[in-house]
Scaffold this active site. Structure first.
Site, mmCIF file in Angstrom:
data_model
loop_
_atom_site.group_PDB
_atom_site.id
_atom_site.type_symbol
_atom_site.label_atom_id
_atom_site.label_comp_id
_atom_site.label_asym_id
_atom_site.label_seq_id
_atom_site.Cartn_x
_atom_site.Cartn_y
_atom_site.Cartn_z
ATOM 1 N N GLN A 30 -9.605 0.386 -10.099
ATOM 2 C CA GLN A 30 -10.968 -0.248 -9.656
ATOM 3 C C GLN A 30 -11.515 0.464 -10.583
ATOM 4 O O GLN A 30 -12.310 1.897 -11.409
ATOM 5 C CB GLN A 30 -10.980 0.322 -8.535
ATOM 6 C CG GLN A 30 -10.311 0.444 -7.441
ATOM 7 C CD GLN A 30 -9.449 1.462 -6.404
ATOM 8 O OE1 GLN A 30 -9.880 2.794 -7.159
ATOM 9 N NE2 GLN A 30 -9.381 1.692 -5.378
ATOM 10 N N ARG A 78 -11.490 -2.710 7.274
ATOM 11 C CA ARG A 78 -12.055 -3.431 6.257
ATOM 12 C C ARG A 78 -13.681 -3.529 6.290
ATOM 13 O O ARG A 78 -14.409 -3.319 4.969
ATOM 14 C CB ARG A 78 -11.382 -4.449 5.762
ATOM 15 C CG ARG A 78 -10.171 -4.604 5.312
ATOM 16 C CD ARG A 78 -9.875 -4.031 4.082
ATOM 17 N NE ARG A 78 -10.132 -2.477 3.679
ATOM 18 C CZ ARG A 78 -8.885 -1.585 3.579
ATOM 19 N NH1 ARG A 78 -7.733 -2.711 3.807
ATOM 20 N NH2 ARG A 78 -8.693 -1.288 3.440
ATOM 21 N N ARG A 124 -3.282 -4.843 -11.661
ATOM 22 C CA ARG A 124 -4.298 -5.777 -11.546
ATOM 23 C C ARG A 124 -5.772 -4.700 -11.808
ATOM 24 O O ARG A 124 -6.320 -4.076 -11.080
ATOM 25 C CB ARG A 124 -5.020 -5.783 -10.132
ATOM 26 C CG ARG A 124 -5.811 -6.644 -9.281
ATOM 27 C CD ARG A 124 -5.508 -6.515 -7.627
ATOM 28 N NE ARG A 124 -4.263 -7.493 -7.579
ATOM 29 C CZ ARG A 124 -3.447 -7.117 -5.809
ATOM 30 N NH1 ARG A 124 -4.314 -5.469 -5.332
ATOM 31 N NH2 ARG A 124 -2.710 -7.802 -5.839
ATOM 32 N N THR A 179 -11.309 -11.168 -9.083
ATOM 33 C CA THR A 179 -12.656 -10.703 -8.666
ATOM 34 C C THR A 179 -13.514 -12.570 -7.866
ATOM 35 O O THR A 179 -12.398 -12.968 -8.029
ATOM 36 C CB THR A 179 -13.647 -10.337 -9.782
ATOM 37 O OG1 THR A 179 -15.033 -10.848 -8.893
ATOM 38 C CG2 THR A 179 -12.945 -11.823 -10.834
ATOM 39 N N ASP A 223 -0.571 -1.799 -4.451
ATOM 40 C CA ASP A 223 -2.466 -1.577 -4.095
ATOM 41 C C ASP A 223 -2.689 -0.390 -4.723
ATOM 42 O O ASP A 223 -1.941 0.205 -4.184
ATOM 43 C CB ASP A 223 -2.679 -2.111 -2.585
ATOM 44 C CG ASP A 223 -2.036 -3.061 -2.428
ATOM 45 O OD1 ASP A 223 -2.557 -4.049 -3.830
ATOM 46 O OD2 ASP A 223 -2.558 -3.441 -1.429
ATOM 47 N N MET A 224 -4.121 -0.137 -4.943
ATOM 48 C CA MET A 224 -4.502 1.269 -4.997
ATOM 49 C C MET A 224 -5.945 1.529 -3.859
ATOM 50 O O MET A 224 -6.657 0.687 -2.948
ATOM 51 C CB MET A 224 -5.894 1.382 -6.429
ATOM 52 C CG MET A 224 -5.942 2.578 -6.535
ATOM 53 S SD MET A 224 -5.321 3.841 -6.508
ATOM 54 C CE MET A 224 -4.525 3.633 -8.561
ATOM 55 N N LYS A 235 0.963 -1.240 -0.163
ATOM 56 C CA LYS A 235 -0.157 -0.045 0.061
ATOM 57 C C LYS A 235 0.910 1.344 0.159
ATOM 58 O O LYS A 235 1.987 1.268 1.064
ATOM 59 C CB LYS A 235 -0.098 0.055 0.784
ATOM 60 C CG LYS A 235 -1.872 -1.140 1.132
ATOM 61 C CD LYS A 235 -3.573 -1.024 1.520
ATOM 62 C CE LYS A 235 -4.338 -2.125 1.810
ATOM 63 N NZ LYS A 235 -3.183 -3.566 0.983
HETATM 64 P P1 FDA Z 1 -18.508 -9.055 -5.364
HETATM 65 O O1 FDA Z 1 -18.402 -8.288 -3.601
HETATM 66 O O2 FDA Z 1 -20.020 -8.506 -6.168
HETATM 67 O O3 FDA Z 1 -17.927 -10.217 -4.221
HETATM 68 C C1 FDA Z 1 -18.891 -11.458 -4.981
HETATM 69 C C2 FDA Z 1 -18.675 -12.898 -4.161
HETATM 70 O O4 FDA Z 1 -17.553 -13.263 -3.452
HETATM 71 C C3 FDA Z 1 -19.925 -12.630 -2.588
HETATM 72 O O5 FDA Z 1 -21.397 -12.915 -3.319
HETATM 73 C C4 FDA Z 1 -19.196 -12.979 -1.143
HETATM 74 O O6 FDA Z 1 -19.770 -14.272 -1.627
HETATM 75 C C5 FDA Z 1 -17.480 -13.274 -1.936
HETATM 76 N N1 FDA Z 1 -17.025 -11.950 -1.400
HETATM 77 C C6 FDA Z 1 -16.249 -10.768 -1.647
HETATM 78 N N2 FDA Z 1 -15.779 -10.687 -0.672
HETATM 79 C C7 FDA Z 1 -15.640 -11.064 0.183
HETATM 80 C C8 FDA Z 1 -14.695 -11.290 1.344
HETATM 81 N N3 FDA Z 1 -13.685 -10.594 1.453
HETATM 82 N N4 FDA Z 1 -15.311 -12.523 2.736
HETATM 83 C C9 FDA Z 1 -16.316 -12.993 1.969
HETATM 84 N N5 FDA Z 1 -16.608 -13.450 0.860
HETATM 85 C C10 FDA Z 1 -16.617 -12.235 -0.448
HETATM 86 N N6 FDA Z 1 -9.445 -3.330 -3.410
HETATM 87 C C11 FDA Z 1 -9.632 -2.297 -3.813
HETATM 88 O O7 FDA Z 1 -10.095 -0.990 -3.250
HETATM 89 N N7 FDA Z 1 -7.881 -1.637 -3.917
HETATM 90 C C12 FDA Z 1 -7.172 -3.351 -4.430
HETATM 91 O O8 FDA Z 1 -6.198 -2.829 -4.676
HETATM 92 C C13 FDA Z 1 -7.968 -4.407 -4.010
HETATM 93 N N8 FDA Z 1 -6.991 -5.275 -4.461
HETATM 94 C C14 FDA Z 1 -7.137 -6.670 -4.395
HETATM 95 C C15 FDA Z 1 -7.099 -7.213 -4.192
HETATM 96 C C16 FDA Z 1 -7.319 -8.978 -4.987
HETATM 97 C C17 FDA Z 1 -6.515 -10.065 -4.938
HETATM 98 C C18 FDA Z 1 -8.545 -9.066 -4.818
HETATM 99 C C19 FDA Z 1 -9.364 -9.973 -5.001
HETATM 100 C C20 FDA Z 1 -9.673 -7.636 -4.362
HETATM 101 C C21 FDA Z 1 -9.089 -6.701 -4.100
HETATM 102 N N9 FDA Z 1 -9.381 -5.407 -3.923
HETATM 103 C C22 FDA Z 1 -9.436 -4.147 -3.764
HETATM 104 C C23 FDA Z 1 -11.177 -6.125 -3.185
HETATM 105 C C24 FDA Z 1 -12.139 -5.808 -4.191
HETATM 106 O O9 FDA Z 1 -12.273 -4.383 -4.671
HETATM 107 C C25 FDA Z 1 -13.837 -6.127 -3.846
HETATM 108 O O10 FDA Z 1 -13.537 -4.979 -2.875
HETATM 109 C C26 FDA Z 1 -13.688 -7.541 -3.493
HETATM 110 O O11 FDA Z 1 -13.006 -8.429 -3.986
HETATM 111 C C27 FDA Z 1 -15.193 -7.989 -3.603
HETATM 112 O O12 FDA Z 1 -15.544 -7.736 -4.874
HETATM 113 P P2 FDA Z 1 -15.847 -9.290 -5.578
HETATM 114 O O13 FDA Z 1 -15.559 -8.609 -6.879
HETATM 115 O O14 FDA Z 1 -15.079 -10.341 -5.228
HETATM 116 O O15 FDA Z 1 -17.385 -9.038 -5.887
#
Ligand code: FDA
Length: 301
Positions: free
Chosen positions: A155, A280, A175, A217, A125-126, A91
Site C-alpha cells: 500500500q 468499506r 499488487r 488504481t 490482499d493487504m 483476505k
Molecule cells: P483515488 O481514491 O484517488 O480514486 C481515483 C478516482 O477513482 C476517484 O476520483 C473516483 O472517481 C474513482 N474511484 C476510486 N475508488 C472508487 C470506488 N470505490 N467507487 C467509485 N469510484 C471510485 N486496498 C487495500 O488496502 N488493500 C488491498 O488489498 C486492495 N486491493 C485492491 C485491488 C484492486 C484491484 C484495486 C483497484 C484497489 C484495491 N485496494 C486495496 C483499494 C485501494 O487501496 C484504493 O483505496 C482504491 O483503489 C482507491 O484508490 P485509487 O488509486 O483508485 O485513487
C-alpha cells in the site's frame, strides 16, 4: 477526514438496506458464485481478466476458516470448469490470520497448491496495518516453499512500503495500491499528493527489482505516470497488468485496454455483501461520498 465526509460515513447505516443493495450492486457481482461466474464471463468477453473475491474477513471462529477455504475451493473449481480467465484474491484474516498464524498458513497453502495445479494464482490482499507484517511473513513462507502461484499487495500510503519492497523475495508478484484503511499519520501518509508520489516511487522500485506488478488504481494521474515508466523501461505487456475494482472508472478501463495494456477487474461476491459494503464505506468516507452522490444523481437503477 472532512466534516462532510464524516457525516456521510456515519449516516450510511441509516440508508435503507435495499438502497445500499441497489447502489452496491454496481460494485459487487452478487450473492452467489453463479452470479460471479456470469460477471467474469462478461468481463472476459470484453478482453478483461478477473480476480474473484469471496466476501468476508476478520474471522474469529475456526469453523468459519474451514467455510472460507471451502468457498474458495468451489470458486477455483468454477474457474476451471467454466474456463474463466480469473485468479483469486483472499483476505488472510478470512483464513484465520488473527486466530492462529499456522492455521492460516496451512489453509492458504492448500488453496495456493490447488491454484498452481489449475494453472492459476492466489493474491493475498493487504488489510489494516495490524496485518502488514504477518501477511508479508505468510507470503515469504509460501514463496520459500517454492509456491510461485501466490502474490501479495503493498500500500502506497504506508511509510514502511519502500523497505518492504527491498525485503521481498526474488521474483515476487506484487499488487500496488494506495491503501483503503484509515491509519494513523505516524505510520501512513495522509496527504493525497504524498501518497501519489510514494506510489510512483514504489512502482519504480518494484520494476527495479524485476517484479511482476499489478498496478491497482483508478487515478488517471497515476495511470499516466505508469504509462511513462512502462514506456521508458520498454516493458513488455506480460510483465505487468493494470487492475481496477468492478464498476469503477469504466471509461478509463476501456482506454487502458485500447492502449494495449492488460487489465484485471476485482470481482467481489458473496452473502456478506451488506457488512462488507458498510465496513468499506465507513473505512473510507470518500467512497461513502461516491455512493451518496450517485444516490442523489439518480444513478440507482
Ligand atoms: P483515488 O481514491 O484517488 O480514486 C481515483 C478516482 O477513482 C476517484 O476520483 C473516483 O472517481 C474513482 N474511484 C476510486 N475508488 C472508487 C470506488 N470505490 N467507487 C467509485 N469510484 C471510485 N486496498 C487495500 O488496502 N488493500 C488491498 O488489498 C486492495 N486491493 C485492491 C485491488 C484492486 C484491484 C484495486 C483497484 C484497489 C484495491 N485496494 C486495496 C483499494 C485501494 O487501496 C484504493 O483505496 C482504491 O483503489 C482507491 O484508490 P485509487 O488509486 O483508485 O485513487
Amino acid at each position: 477526514m472532512s466534516a462532510i465526509d464524516y457525516i456521510l460515513a456515519r449516516s450510511l447505516p441509516l440508508v435503507p438496506k435495499p438502497i445500499v443493495r441497489r447502489v452496491s450492486r454496481r460494485y459487487i457481482a452478487g450473492d452467489g458464485l453463479r452470479e460471479a461466474v456470469v460477471a467474469v464471463r462478461e468481463l472476459n468477453g470484453e478482453g478483461l481478466m478477473a480476480t474473484l473475491d469471496v466476501l468476508g474477513e476478520s474471522v474469529t471462529d475456526r469453523s468459519l476458516v474451514e467455510a472460507a477455504a471451502r468457498e474458495y475451493g468451489e470458486a477455483l473449481r468454477s474457474i476451471i470448469e467454466a474456463r474463466l480467465d480469473s485468479n483469486l484474491s483472499v483476505k488472510p484474516t478470512q483464513f484465520g490470520l488473527k486466530i492462529d498464524f499456522d492455521l492460516c498458513l496451512e489453509k492458504v497453502r492448500g488453496l495456493v497448491r490447488l491454484a498452481r495445479e489449475a494453472g492459476t494464482f492466489v493474491r493475498l490482499d493487504m488489510e489494516d496495518s495490524s496485518c502488514t507484517s504477518p501477511t508479508l511473513d505468510l507470503y515469504r513462507r509460501l514463496r520459500a516453499e517454492d509456491l510461485a502461484s501466490v502474490g501479495v499487495v503493498l500500500q502506497a500510503y504506508m511509510r514502511r512500503s519502500l523497505k518492504d519492497v527491498k525485503d521481498l523475495p526474488e521474483g515476487a508478484n506484487v499488487r500496488l495500491c494506495k491503501g483503503i484503511y484509515i491509519e494513523p499519520p505516524e505510520i501512513a501518509y495522509r496527504d493525497r499528493a504524498l501518497v501519489n508520489k510514494n506510489f510512483v516511487h514504489l512502482l519504480e522500485a518494484l520494476f527495479d527489482r524485476g517484479f511482476y506488478v499489478g498496478i491497482a488504481t483508478h487515478d488517471e494521474e497515476l495511470v499516466w505516470e505508469a504509462y511513462r515508466i512502462i514506456e521508458r523501461r520498454k516493458l513488455l505487456p506480460a510483465s505487468y497488468e493494470f487492475q481496477m475494482l468492478l464498476g469503477v472508472a469504466e471509461p478509463l478501463r476501456g482506454r487502458i485496454l485500447r492502449d494495449g495494456h492488460r487489465l484485471r477487474v476485482y470481482v467481489p461476491f458473496g452473502s456478506h455483501w451488506y457488512a462488507y459494503s458498510l465496513r468499506r464505506l465507513k473505512e473510507n468516507p470518500r467512497i461513502a461520498g461516491y455512493i451518496l452522490s450517485s444516490l442523489f444523481r439518480g444513478r440507482l437503477s
